[in-house]
Motif scaffolding. Structure first.
Motif, PDB file in Angstrom:
ATOM      1  N   PHE A 777     -10.466  -3.436  -2.365  1.00 34.78           N
ATOM      2  CA  PHE A 777      -9.265  -3.688  -3.126  1.00 34.78           C
ATOM      3  C   PHE A 777      -8.243  -4.130  -2.444  1.00 34.78           C
ATOM      4  O   PHE A 777      -8.201  -4.285  -1.091  1.00 34.78           O
ATOM      5  N   GLU A 778      -7.287  -4.998  -3.225  1.00 35.59           N
ATOM      6  CA  GLU A 778      -5.997  -5.327  -2.432  1.00 35.59           C
ATOM      7  C   GLU A 778      -5.226  -4.230  -1.851  1.00 35.59           C
ATOM      8  O   GLU A 778      -4.987  -3.119  -2.770  1.00 35.59           O
ATOM      9  N   ALA A 779      -4.860  -4.216  -0.693  1.00 34.78           N
ATOM     10  CA  ALA A 779      -4.309  -2.963  -0.109  1.00 34.78           C
ATOM     11  C   ALA A 779      -2.894  -2.781  -0.655  1.00 34.78           C
ATOM     12  O   ALA A 779      -2.340  -3.719  -1.156  1.00 34.78           O
ATOM     13  N   SER A 780      -2.227  -1.580  -0.599  1.00 35.00           N
ATOM     14  CA  SER A 780      -0.906  -1.288  -0.931  1.00 35.00           C
ATOM     15  C   SER A 780      -0.246  -1.272   0.378  1.00 35.00           C
ATOM     16  O   SER A 780      -0.525  -0.558   1.125  1.00 35.00           O
ATOM     17  N   GLU A 781       1.083  -1.827   0.350  1.00 36.24           N
ATOM     18  CA  GLU A 781       2.005  -1.517   1.247  1.00 36.24           C
ATOM     19  C   GLU A 781       2.754  -0.268   1.140  1.00 36.24           C
ATOM     20  O   GLU A 781       3.372  -0.051   0.003  1.00 36.24           O
ATOM     21  N   ALA A 782       2.723   0.591   2.031  1.00 39.04           N
ATOM     22  CA  ALA A 782       3.371   1.977   1.945  1.00 39.04           C
ATOM     23  C   ALA A 782       4.698   2.112   2.566  1.00 39.04           C
ATOM     24  O   ALA A 782       4.713   1.656   3.838  1.00 39.04           O
ATOM     25  N   LEU A 783       5.618   2.564   1.926  1.00 34.88           N
ATOM     26  CA  LEU A 783       7.244   2.455   2.476  1.00 34.88           C
ATOM     27  C   LEU A 783       7.479   3.814   2.679  1.00 34.88           C
ATOM     28  O   LEU A 783       7.596   4.643   1.898  1.00 34.88           O
ATOM     29  N   ALA A 784       7.499   4.398   3.941  1.00 34.89           N
ATOM     30  CA  ALA A 784       8.101   5.874   4.223  1.00 34.89           C
ATOM     31  C   ALA A 784       9.417   5.849   4.372  1.00 34.89           C
ATOM     32  O   ALA A 784      10.097   5.092   5.062  1.00 34.89           O
ATOM     33  N   THR A 785      10.027   6.975   3.797  1.00 34.45           N
ATOM     34  CA  THR A 785      11.408   7.352   3.913  1.00 34.45           C
ATOM     35  C   THR A 785      11.822   7.987   5.327  1.00 34.45           C
ATOM     36  O   THR A 785      12.782   7.988   5.780  1.00 34.45           O
ATOM     37  N   GLY A 786      10.820   8.798   5.672  1.00 33.71           N
ATOM     38  CA  GLY A 786      10.802   9.413   7.137  1.00 33.71           C
ATOM     39  C   GLY A 786       9.943   8.653   8.233  1.00 33.71           C
ATOM     40  O   GLY A 786      10.013   7.669   8.071  1.00 33.71           O
ATOM     41  N   GLU A 787       9.816   9.342   9.073  1.00 33.64           N
ATOM     42  CA  GLU A 787       9.161   9.087  10.197  1.00 33.64           C
ATOM     43  C   GLU A 787       7.412   8.881  10.159  1.00 33.64           C
ATOM     44  O   GLU A 787       6.916   7.810  10.467  1.00 33.64           O
TER      45      GLU A 787
END
Length: 906
Positions: A777-787
């Motif tokens: 599948f098309e991958a998701s971009e993951a945005l972390a608020t921490g490290e």
């Protein structure tokens, strides 16, 4: 019957409303109802939402769409209001990317009934109820007047005082009074009049938003509490200039969080210029503090008053009250909230494991009955209809002769509707699963609207049709495939596993093909114990609560007498809507499991579940199951072995090595120096054989390395406080005990033009030639608020920030070229590791100035999280699979593989 589900909305609780709307959408009985998703955006627009957006983790993941976002230096996700003033045409363009705008006069043609999953202002205050009344559309819950009253905490306090009902003493402070007040004198007055502690509330918000407790006579903390309830924030030049660039970004992120901060848009001091976007806010603050000593930020939709109460000491509880078939209030078993923090705040309410829910509250039967009677009386007094959630305190008095006092406060005409919320949790105690409870509430709401004079003939006909459909459904005989859904476990991911298992159960239970059976796994690596769960136990708050109920049953404890009484009182409801009576958890063997189920869905994460051990046992009994086989699972659970095999196959992974307890025991200083020589700070340390995000830490110095090592190699169960503090472990964050852990180089940008973290899902099926076909599948971009990405960000509704598909490049053709290369690398990973069924692969992607694409694999999950919010459902939707379709494909693959295995044996 067409059911319009209204969710989202303009309030600060819109994410919980969004997740609750999805729960209703999934759990409506498909034999009786056709769901119509009506997403309400933060400007109040009604949108007939394309179905695949329902399964996004948060509203910001899809709305406003990426194409509508302004250029942003920090690329923070924002809500629609951060785009500033928009024309109707601009809003229509944005809306058209996710569905179509519905004008109010169109609503009646789209639905027979409106189910309101909206919260707070705009949802619980009578506004939407009035609109629906105008167009003659029946809706769920209370009518206009009780809704308007239910949102107004000050009006409630005044009525309770007038009726001489017990309620904490209170005072009101208006924003204008506060601006002119002397904080020291005001605090002295409040302490003198109300005592300490003091509770501060935003009077027209729901769900613990804008609430704080002051336990000491600190003027600084007092001012902060008032500002929190007014949705203001005062910041000094010294504070701002003391922050680094990264810290300023984190400060603004927290400030603009609609749940815990003040949100956007804001104005500065007495100015009229409105700041809509986080980037603009950072730039404005940088400029302002060149001259100003301090600034005050005020949300433009904040509060005008603060409710200040004396704090009640006592046992906190929550009770759902519903109308019985005769229209009389019936209090369900009240739940005690056992808090780990001082205040039952927004996070504690909605994140499993942060607080415990004990049902019924642990009090003598007579006291529980008094709580129920008080809740039923308030329901009548406030004129609530259909259902409400009433919160309160049971406060012991010093005099032994006097009865303990029951303080009721903050009634909610709409409860949170997450799968394990009080709403479904307490209904399950009388034997109703979520689907059955929703059916009952729709029927009761129709009756309430008809009593109120809305189209009595037409609603009478709808009631008759629904009653006939429910009766015939009760007598239907269906041969459905029985699927044992195994959830729980004993790893640090057990709570997420329960969330996954419940979601699978709910998707299957509303289908015509499958009959799910909830199974809880506990025990140890040496012995897996299986228990069949009744619905009321499956819907407990978390895995530990479920295990406690199992232990309670095994100890021979009988049903609580209050539950017996309530079930008798609710017999008129359950006899019509419940499929079977509630029971106690029952232990079964794997042999019994094979007799009762046609196949198994393993909803476990980490060990056990992803390590092949459970798969091996299921194969012995010929049971088909989801996911990869024994050998592949035993490899992917081992991050070190996974990395080794991928590197040998020519794939990119981080530099890595194992760190063992034996080395550390023999020479701690040599152990640390060896790691520091091979890996420069910062680097990553994590368990080598556990699920994703469990104890994954960015180690920045020797102190953190020593703390991590001592925690993971500790001999006692409890965490050591000093080490937990050094690693900044979150509230109730768990940390496994291991004899070995994995150390990896920190994957960084390394000069790349573009650098992002992604997670990509895949599904396998058999081709016409009998060979395995891997659909990536098309991958998701993951945005972390921490490290690093946390468990909550990956799996829990409203927490994570994922963008699907990932933003590899702004130009569509270039983005697709990069995506195709990434998918090809993920397919190679699946081939090298012999993955079957489905999986999730986490990776970093670097795009060089030359256009070269580098994919660095982090880890592989053979049983990815299947919570309602997980991004794998965002990805499958792009390929046309609903969550149910995806689950169905996974189960079908398991059956086909099992058939092939049996054929090969013969």
């Amino acid at each position: 019957m067409k059911i319009g589900i209204f969710f989202g909305g303009p309030s600060r609780e819109r994410e919980i409303s969004f997740a609750g709307g999805r729960t209703v959408y999934d759990n409506l009985d498909k034999a009786l109802f056709q769901p119509v998703p009506v997403f309400v955006d933060s400007r109040g627009n009604f949108i007939l939402l394309d179905w695949h957006y329902i399964y996004k983790g948060t509203i910001r993941d899809f709305y406003p769409p990426v194409s509508a976002l302004p250029a942003s230096e920090h690329k923070l996700q924002v809500y629609l209001e951060s785009l500033g003033e928009l024309t109707t045409e601009e809003q229509d363009r944005i809306i058209s990317e996710v569905g179509r705008r519905i004008l109010p006069h169109e609503l009646a043609g789209l639905m027979d009934f409106a189910f309101l999953a909206l919260h707070g202002p705009g949802g619980e205050d009578g506004a939407i109820q009035g609109l629906l009344e105008w167009y003659g559309i029946p809706y769920s819950g209370s009518g206009i007047l009780p809704s308007a009253f239910g949102i107004d905490k000050i009006a409630q306090k005044n009525l309770l005082k007038a009726l001489h009902r017990p309620t904490p003493d209170f005072r009101i402070i208006t924003a204008e009074e506060w601006d002119e007040a002397n904080p020291v004198a005001t605090l002295d007055y409040l302490v003198r009049e109300l005592g300490l502690p003091l509770v501060f509330k935003a009077p027209r918000q729901g769900s613990s938003i804008g609430v704080s407790i002051l336990r000491e006579a600190s003027v600084e903390k007092f001012q902060a509490a008032i500002e929190r309830s007014l949705f203001r924030k005062t910041l000094s030049r010294e504070e701002w200039q003391g922050l680094s660039g990264r810290e300023r970004l984190a400060w603004v992120q927290q400030l603009t969080d609609i749940r815990e901060g003040i949100g956007l848009p804001v104005v500065l001091d007495e100015e009229t210029t409105i700041i809509y976007h986080p980037d603009n806010l950072i730039d404005t603050l940088n400029m302002k503090f060149e001259a100003a000593e301090q600034v005050r930020l005020t949300n433009v939709d904040g509060e005008a008053r603060v409710l200040v109460e004396s704090c009640v000491a006592g046992r906190e509880f929550s009770c759902i009250v519903v109308e019985d078939p005769q229209g009389n209030p019936l209090a369900l078993p009240p739940t005690e909230i056992v808090k780990g923090e001082e205040m039952f705040d927004y996070r504690s309410k909605y994140l499993p494991g942060l607080s415990r829910k004990v049902t019924p509250i642990d009090l003598p039967e007579a006291d529980i009955q008094r709580i129920r009677e008080a809740c039923e009386e308030m329901f009548r007094t406030f004129g609530f209809q259909v259902y409400a959630r009433l919160d309160g305190f049971f406060s012991p008095l010093k005099s032994e002769e006097a009865e303990n006092q029951i303080f009721l406060n903050d009634p909610n005409t709409t409860s949170g509707m997450l799968p394990a919320s009080f709403f479904f949790h307490q209904a399950a105690e009388i034997g109703l699963n979520p689907s059955q409870f929703l059916t009952y509430l729709i029927r009761t709401s129709l009756a309430a609207r008809r009593r109120g004079g809305m189209h009595p003939v037409r609603l009478g006909q709808l009631l008759k049709q629904l009653d006939e459909a429910v009766a015939s459904r009760q007598h239907e005989e269906r041969q459905r495939t029985k699927v044992a859904v195994i959830m729980g476990g004993y790893s640090s991911e057990r709570h997420i596993s329960v969330e996954s298992g419940r979601n699978i159960y709910e998707k299957l239970s509303s289908s015509v093909k499958y009959e799910p059976v909830p199974i809880f796994l506990t025990g140890s690596a040496q012995e897996h114990k299986l228990y069949v769960l009744p619905i009321n136990v499956m819907l407990k708050d978390n895995a530990d609560d479920i295990r406690e109920k199992i232990e309670h049953a095994e100890a021979g404890h009988s049903l609580h007498p209050v539950l017996e009484r309530i079930r008798r009182d609710a017999d008129a409801i359950t006899s019509t809507y419940a499929g079977q009576p509630t029971a106690q958890p029952r232990r079964i063997s794997f042999e019994e499991l094979a007799e009762m189920a046609d196949e198994v869905f393993i909803a476990l994460h980490g060990r056990p579940g992803e390590d092949g051990a459970l798969q091996k046992e299921l194969e012995q009994y010929g049971l088909p199951y989801n996911g990869s086989g024994v050998e592949s699972s035993s490899v992917t659970i081992n991050k070190f072995e996974t990395n080794r095999r991928l590197r040998e196959a020519g794939l990119r992974v981080a530099e890595h090595r194992l760190a063992t307890r034996l080395e550390w025991d023999a020479d701690p200083e040599g152990f640390y120096r060896s790691l520091e020589t091979q890996f420069h700070y910062p680097f990553i340390a994590k368990p080598s054989d556990d699920g994703c995000s469990s104890a994954v830490k960015k180690i920045k110095n020797r102190a953190e390395l020593e703390a991590f090592t001592r925690l993971i190699f500790r001999s006692q169960e409890d965490l050591m406080p000093a080490e937990a503090t050094t690693l900044h472990l979150g509230f109730k964050e768990e940390f496994p005990q291991k004899d070995v852990f994995l150390v990896e180089t920190l994957i960084e940008r390394d000069g790349a033009k573009h650098f992002l973290e992604i997670t990509g899902g895949l599904l396998t099926h058999w081709g016409a030639d009998g060979k395995l076909v891997i659909e990536v599948f098309e991958a998701s971009e993951a945005l972390a608020t921490g490290e690093v990405l946390s468990l909550e960000e990956k799996f829990l509704a409203g927490e994570g920030q994922n963008i699907t598909p990932a933003r590899y490049a702004p130009e569509p053709a270039e983005r697709q070229r990069i995506s195709d290369e990434v998918k090809q690398e993920l397919r190679r990973v699946a081939e090298v590791l012999h993955i079957e069924g489905y999986a999730r692969i986490d990776a970093f992607v670097r795009v060089r100035e030359t256009g070269a694409v580098e994919v660095l694999i982090i880890e592989v999950n053979s049983l990815p999280g299947m919570t309602p919010a997980t991004c794998i459902f965002h990805q499958t939707a792009l390929n046309g699979y609903t969550p149910y379709d995806f689950i169905d494909r996974i189960l079908e693959f398991g059956k086909e593989r099992n058939a092939k295995r049996e054929l090969a044996k013969n």
